[in-house]
Scaffold this active site. Sequence first.
Site, PDB file in Angstrom:
ATOM      1  N   HIS A  72      59.529  91.832  58.486  1.00  0.00           N
ATOM      2  CA  HIS A  72      58.253  91.697  57.772  1.00  0.00           C
ATOM      3  C   HIS A  72      57.112  92.213  58.652  1.00  0.00           C
ATOM      4  CE1 HIS A  72      59.295  88.510  54.486  1.00  0.00           C
ATOM      5  NE2 HIS A  72      60.173  89.496  54.543  1.00  0.00           N
ATOM      6  N   TYR A 200      51.163  82.869  51.635  1.00  0.00           N
ATOM      7  CA  TYR A 200      50.592  81.537  51.860  1.00  0.00           C
ATOM      8  C   TYR A 200      49.447  81.356  50.873  1.00  0.00           C
ATOM      9  CZ  TYR A 200      53.114  81.213  56.312  1.00  0.00           C
ATOM     10  OH  TYR A 200      54.087  81.138  57.281  1.00  0.00           O
ATOM     11  N   PRO A 291      55.032  72.935  59.675  1.00  0.00           N
ATOM     12  CA  PRO A 291      55.717  74.224  59.511  1.00  0.00           C
ATOM     13  C   PRO A 291      54.830  75.387  59.085  1.00  0.00           C
ATOM     14  CG  PRO A 291      56.316  72.707  57.741  1.00  0.00           C
ATOM     15  CD  PRO A 291      55.491  71.932  58.708  1.00  0.00           C
ATOM     16  N   LYS A 295      56.487  77.942  63.585  1.00  0.00           N
ATOM     17  CA  LYS A 295      56.621  77.983  65.047  1.00  0.00           C
ATOM     18  C   LYS A 295      57.777  77.158  65.635  1.00  0.00           C
ATOM     19  CE  LYS A 295      53.343  80.746  66.148  1.00  0.00           C
ATOM     20  NZ  LYS A 295      54.002  81.959  65.686  1.00  0.00           N
ATOM     21  N   TYR A 383      50.708  84.630  64.872  1.00  0.00           N
ATOM     22  CA  TYR A 383      51.848  84.512  63.953  1.00  0.00           C
ATOM     23  C   TYR A 383      53.081  85.234  64.515  1.00  0.00           C
ATOM     24  CZ  TYR A 383      54.135  83.724  59.455  1.00  0.00           C
ATOM     25  OH  TYR A 383      54.993  83.287  58.472  1.00  0.00           O
TER      26      TYR A 383
HETATM   27  P1  RFL Z   1      67.244  70.495  65.977  1.00  0.00           P
HETATM   28  O1  RFL Z   1      67.464  71.736  65.180  1.00  0.00           O
HETATM   29  O2  RFL Z   1      66.759  69.288  65.292  1.00  0.00           O
HETATM   30  O3  RFL Z   1      68.618  70.187  66.710  1.00  0.00           O
HETATM   31  C1  RFL Z   1      68.851  68.963  67.388  1.00  0.00           C
HETATM   32  C2  RFL Z   1      70.331  68.695  67.335  1.00  0.00           C
HETATM   33  O4  RFL Z   1      70.613  67.499  68.062  1.00  0.00           O
HETATM   34  C3  RFL Z   1      71.530  66.709  67.310  1.00  0.00           C
HETATM   35  N1  RFL Z   1      71.372  65.304  67.723  1.00  0.00           N
HETATM   36  C4  RFL Z   1      72.227  64.692  68.545  1.00  0.00           C
HETATM   37  N2  RFL Z   1      73.341  65.118  69.155  1.00  0.00           N
HETATM   38  C5  RFL Z   1      74.010  64.235  69.924  1.00  0.00           C
HETATM   39  N3  RFL Z   1      73.598  62.954  70.105  1.00  0.00           N
HETATM   40  C6  RFL Z   1      72.481  62.491  69.528  1.00  0.00           C
HETATM   41  N4  RFL Z   1      72.077  61.227  69.720  1.00  0.00           N
HETATM   42  C7  RFL Z   1      71.745  63.377  68.714  1.00  0.00           C
HETATM   43  N5  RFL Z   1      70.601  63.252  67.979  1.00  0.00           N
HETATM   44  C8  RFL Z   1      70.397  64.441  67.388  1.00  0.00           C
HETATM   45  C9  RFL Z   1      71.150  66.981  65.865  1.00  0.00           C
HETATM   46  O5  RFL Z   1      72.202  66.689  64.955  1.00  0.00           O
HETATM   47  C10 RFL Z   1      70.832  68.463  65.919  1.00  0.00           C
HETATM   48  O6  RFL Z   1      71.970  69.263  65.675  1.00  0.00           O
HETATM   49  O7  RFL Z   1      66.231  70.773  67.187  1.00  0.00           O
HETATM   50  P2  RFL Z   1      65.981  72.076  68.063  1.00  0.00           P
HETATM   51  O8  RFL Z   1      67.269  72.661  68.549  1.00  0.00           O
HETATM   52  O9  RFL Z   1      64.932  71.696  69.033  1.00  0.00           O
HETATM   53  O10 RFL Z   1      65.401  73.156  67.028  1.00  0.00           O
HETATM   54  C11 RFL Z   1      64.155  72.959  66.426  1.00  0.00           C
HETATM   55  C12 RFL Z   1      64.124  73.563  65.033  1.00  0.00           C
HETATM   56  O11 RFL Z   1      65.240  73.106  64.307  1.00  0.00           O
HETATM   57  C13 RFL Z   1      62.839  73.201  64.273  1.00  0.00           C
HETATM   58  O12 RFL Z   1      61.721  73.284  65.119  1.00  0.00           O
HETATM   59  C14 RFL Z   1      62.588  74.157  63.076  1.00  0.00           C
HETATM   60  O13 RFL Z   1      63.559  74.007  62.085  1.00  0.00           O
HETATM   61  C15 RFL Z   1      61.209  73.891  62.476  1.00  0.00           C
HETATM   62  N6  RFL Z   1      60.944  74.713  61.277  1.00  0.00           N
HETATM   63  C16 RFL Z   1      60.570  76.042  61.403  1.00  0.00           C
HETATM   64  N7  RFL Z   1      60.503  76.633  62.608  1.00  0.00           N
HETATM   65  C17 RFL Z   1      60.206  77.966  62.712  1.00  0.00           C
HETATM   66  O14 RFL Z   1      60.165  78.491  63.833  1.00  0.00           O
HETATM   67  N8  RFL Z   1      59.970  78.755  61.613  1.00  0.00           N
HETATM   68  C18 RFL Z   1      60.017  78.230  60.361  1.00  0.00           C
HETATM   69  O15 RFL Z   1      59.857  78.973  59.400  1.00  0.00           O
HETATM   70  C19 RFL Z   1      60.294  76.828  60.226  1.00  0.00           C
HETATM   71  N9  RFL Z   1      60.376  76.277  59.003  1.00  0.00           N
HETATM   72  C20 RFL Z   1      61.089  74.171  60.015  1.00  0.00           C
HETATM   73  C21 RFL Z   1      60.784  74.979  58.886  1.00  0.00           C
HETATM   74  C22 RFL Z   1      61.554  72.877  59.836  1.00  0.00           C
HETATM   75  C23 RFL Z   1      61.677  72.366  58.578  1.00  0.00           C
HETATM   76  N10 RFL Z   1      62.166  71.029  58.474  1.00  0.00           N
HETATM   77  C24 RFL Z   1      63.134  70.616  57.559  1.00  0.00           C
HETATM   78  C25 RFL Z   1      61.878  70.086  59.535  1.00  0.00           C
HETATM   79  C26 RFL Z   1      60.902  74.497  57.613  1.00  0.00           C
HETATM   80  C27 RFL Z   1      61.334  73.166  57.455  1.00  0.00           C
HETATM   81  C28 RFL Z   1      61.408  72.682  56.044  1.00  0.00           C
HETATM   82  C1  PHB Z   2      60.576  79.441  55.509  1.00  0.00           C
HETATM   83  O1  PHB Z   2      61.023  80.598  55.294  1.00  0.00           O
HETATM   84  O2  PHB Z   2      61.244  78.430  55.273  1.00  0.00           O
HETATM   85  C2  PHB Z   2      59.235  79.307  56.085  1.00  0.00           C
HETATM   86  C3  PHB Z   2      58.436  80.427  56.244  1.00  0.00           C
HETATM   87  C4  PHB Z   2      57.164  80.286  56.777  1.00  0.00           C
HETATM   88  C5  PHB Z   2      56.724  79.032  57.159  1.00  0.00           C
HETATM   89  C6  PHB Z   2      57.520  77.921  56.998  1.00  0.00           C
HETATM   90  C7  PHB Z   2      58.796  78.053  56.468  1.00  0.00           C
HETATM   91  O3  PHB Z   2      55.475  78.910  57.668  1.00  0.00           O
END
Ligand code: RFL
Ligand code: PHB
Length: 390
Positions: A72, A200, A291, A295, A383
């Site tokens: 993108h 957005y 989100p 980031k 971004y």
């Molecule tokens: P994670 O992915 O939560 O992984 C942590 C892992 O630890 C395990 N765990 C354990 N394992 C052993 N013993 C325990 N006691 C444990 N407790 C937990 C868990 O099962 C899991 O597998 O953290 P990590 O690795 O720091 O990664 C972070 C990312 O996952 C998170 O920041 C992103 O998903 C946030 N996020 C987004 N980030 C972006 O950079 N771009 C995006 O577009 C974006 N969109 C989003 C998002 C997060 C979302 N949600 C659902 C929170 C969109 C959404 C909807």
């Molecule tokens: C997504 O693709 O899930 C997404 C994209 C941009 C954001 C958050 C989530 O800022």
Amino acid sequence: MRTQVGIVGAGPAGLLLSHLLHLRGIESIVLEARSRHYVENRIRAGVLEFGTEQLLNESGLGERMRREGLLHPGVVMRFNGADHRVDFADLVGKHVMVYSQHKVVQDLIAARLGAGGQIVFQAEDVSVHDFQAARPHIYYRQGDAVQQIDCDIIAGCDGFHGVCRASIPLGMLRIFEREYPFGWLGILAGTPPSTEENVYVSHERGFALLAMRSPTLSRLYLQCAPDEDLAQWSDDRIWSELQIRAARDDFRLAEGPILQRGITPMRSFVIEPMQCGRLYLAGDAAHIVPPTGAKGLNLAAADVAVLTQAIVAFYRLGSSDRLDAYSATCLRRIWKAQRFSWWMTTLLHRFFDHSPFEQQMQAAELDYVFGSRAASLALAENYVGLPLPV
Ligand code: RFL
Ligand code: PHB
């Protein structure tokens, strides 16, 4: 069992750390509470910063991303039915990569297992010990058997609800936190994206985001109440609310089957420092961003890039200077990503308790971003991601 680095959590942070360490000849064991199937199918982030994409490519993880990822070169802001495109390519000469987090996780697991790496899935009752002394260890249970891992360093990559941060004595940490008076209702829809880039939307009924996962999968979000009841949202209600908020002349959002749905709370959270003795926290274990700036995953990748360099210096040079500086090195960039995520969130969401003055300020700021190359450039620079602190 003995290893050099014991890693708790097989999310992007823990798996990428294990992979980067392996490339530099350092052994690790990853302990994960959930099953492989669960972590490989957890739908979350979708946008990779330019530097994250480069890091994955440089560490040999980019093959499928180059094939299936969507490049993108810009992003669109929609307000009062008008679009403003922020052209990353023109403004900062970079792009972002749309590639699902669960695919990053699948690629990492395949790479680790393919290289003989050890990931223990469904590890129960994980606990971390003696990290304030020179010989930390980790206990976990599998079935009836309690296992012990002795290691030099523990990496707490276990997300926001993990055990590692909670194991640090509270008095040693400072917590910075902000909750937002709304959440996101997100759906994954089996329909081709209606737009070429993420859109957005700021609307008087609330924020909406038109994102995507692939040429056949749309990812769409609606601002909702923080305690919203998903049961109140029929498919028809979701689509009609999306149509209202995303409306623009000559535009209609393609509808399709809703394959997944969920509500995400919105929070900004940072702990300082991100380390205690030989325990180092990375990713969501140490910080959460709303989100809106996309980031979270990218911050996790940046943390483990810094931690890898510090661990390499520890083993190769016998120096813990870089490990000692880990938290401070990461936090300068983390706070800037926090600021950007907070700013994007505040700019685009509807705050129903805002005074008329605050509403005018928000509208003026949006108008400024739409009309100013300088403001658009600042948005683009943040971004696509600020330079990695390594
Ligand atoms: P994670 O992915 O939560 O992984 C942590 C892992 O630890 C395990 N765990 C354990 N394992 C052993 N013993 C325990 N006691 C444990 N407790 C937990 C868990 O099962 C899991 O597998 O953290 P990590 O690795 O720091 O990664 C972070 C990312 O996952 C998170 O920041 C992103 O998903 C946030 N996020 C987004 N980030 C972006 O950079 N771009 C995006 O577009 C974006 N969109 C989003 C998002 C997060 C979302 N949600 C659902 C929170 C969109 C959404 C909807
Ligand atoms: C997504 O693709 O899930 C997404 C994209 C941009 C954001 C958050 C989530 O800022």
